[in-house]
Write an enzyme that holds these catalytic residues in place. Structure first.
Site, PDB file in Angstrom:
ATOM      1  N   TYR A 153       0.802  -1.221   0.000  1.00  0.00           N
ATOM      2  CA  TYR A 153       0.000   0.000   0.000  1.00  0.00           C
ATOM      3  C   TYR A 153       0.839   1.277   0.000  1.00  0.00           C
ATOM      4  O   TYR A 153       0.299   2.363  -0.121  1.00  0.00           O
ATOM      5  CB  TYR A 153      -0.911   0.022   1.234  1.00  0.00           C
ATOM      6  CG  TYR A 153      -1.892  -1.115   1.254  1.00  0.00           C
ATOM      7  CD1 TYR A 153      -3.014  -1.094   0.449  1.00  0.00           C
ATOM      8  CD2 TYR A 153      -1.682  -2.218   2.076  1.00  0.00           C
ATOM      9  CE1 TYR A 153      -3.920  -2.142   0.454  1.00  0.00           C
ATOM     10  CE2 TYR A 153      -2.583  -3.272   2.093  1.00  0.00           C
ATOM     11  CZ  TYR A 153      -3.692  -3.233   1.278  1.00  0.00           C
ATOM     12  OH  TYR A 153      -4.578  -4.274   1.282  1.00  0.00           O
ATOM     13  N   ASN A 203      -9.313   2.041   7.959  1.00  0.00           N
ATOM     14  CA  ASN A 203     -10.675   2.140   8.469  1.00  0.00           C
ATOM     15  C   ASN A 203     -10.812   1.784   9.945  1.00  0.00           C
ATOM     16  O   ASN A 203     -11.875   1.979  10.527  1.00  0.00           O
ATOM     17  CB  ASN A 203     -11.620   1.275   7.638  1.00  0.00           C
ATOM     18  CG  ASN A 203     -11.722   1.771   6.210  1.00  0.00           C
ATOM     19  OD1 ASN A 203     -11.223   2.839   5.863  1.00  0.00           O
ATOM     20  ND2 ASN A 203     -12.365   0.991   5.370  1.00  0.00           N
ATOM     21  N   HIS A 259      -4.324   6.330  -1.145  1.00  0.00           N
ATOM     22  CA  HIS A 259      -4.836   6.327   0.222  1.00  0.00           C
ATOM     23  C   HIS A 259      -3.718   6.588   1.240  1.00  0.00           C
ATOM     24  O   HIS A 259      -4.002   6.933   2.380  1.00  0.00           O
ATOM     25  CB  HIS A 259      -5.490   4.974   0.506  1.00  0.00           C
ATOM     26  CG  HIS A 259      -6.840   5.060   1.154  1.00  0.00           C
ATOM     27  ND1 HIS A 259      -7.559   6.222   1.343  1.00  0.00           N
ATOM     28  CD2 HIS A 259      -7.613   4.073   1.680  1.00  0.00           C
ATOM     29  CE1 HIS A 259      -8.706   5.945   1.938  1.00  0.00           C
ATOM     30  NE2 HIS A 259      -8.760   4.654   2.156  1.00  0.00           N
TER      31      HIS A 259
END
Length: 184
Positions: A15, A66, A20
């Site tokens: 990631y 999240n 993000h």
């Protein structure tokens, strides 16, 4: 009390360069500027330093975006800080690519990472620096969009936005010090 600067993102190399994770990219750049290294503290990577005599704690939560709220709350507690000391840095799909915006409070705006942090802290009075990553044409493309890397032609704009975001964070830190001017 230190200023605690948290860069939201997802952990792990898969990631690292995604849209993000632009919040983490900003905080990593800030650590380089302050010449600080990250070390593991609880559920986060943390670097401690100073900016113009003011204590600063840089935090990269090592939880998925999240569910990052509890890790942010833990990092604040470890730093003897609270929500008023926090500067949250994250991506914003509703801002054009490369745009940087500062807000002193507000709701999550549909950002689940911000939602998790605000819920864990019990307040919306959190200083934030938002970095625009642009929105895809179709709503169903949003998950793939935020988890995709930037295109090579977007990188100059992203790098400029990261530098601007670093300056905005430092301005927020300086603004809290006695006798300082608020950022413009």
């Amino acid at each position: 009390m230190p200023d605690v600067v948290v860069g939201l993102g997802n952990p792990g190399p898969a990631y690292r360069d995604t849209r993000h994770n632009v919040g983490q990219r900003v905080v990593e750049r800030l650590a380089a500027r302050l010449r600080r290294r990250f070390r593991r503290e609880g559920g986060a990577l943390v670097a401690r330093g100073e900016w113009r005599g003011a204590p600063v704690v840089l935090v990269l939560p090592q939880a998925f975006m999240n569910v990052s709220g509890p890790v942010v709350a833990e990092a604040l507690a470890r730093s003897d800080a609270d929500a008023s000391d926090l500067v949250l840095v994250y991506d914003d799909i509703d801002l054009p690519l490369g745009t940087v915006r500062v807000r002193m409070k507000g709701g999550p705006g549909g950002h689940h990472g911000v939602e998790s942090v605000l819920a864990a802290l019990g307040t919306e009075a959190v200083r934030r620096v938002k970095v625009g990553i642009g929105r895809p044409d179709r709503k169903e493309a949003v998950p793939d969009h935020v988890l995709a890397p930037f295109a090579p032609e977007e990188l100059p704009l992203v790098e400029a936005a990261v530098e601007t975001a670093v300056e905005r964070v430092l301005g927020l830190i300086q603004a809290r010090r006695p006798g300082s001017q608020r950022p413009g």
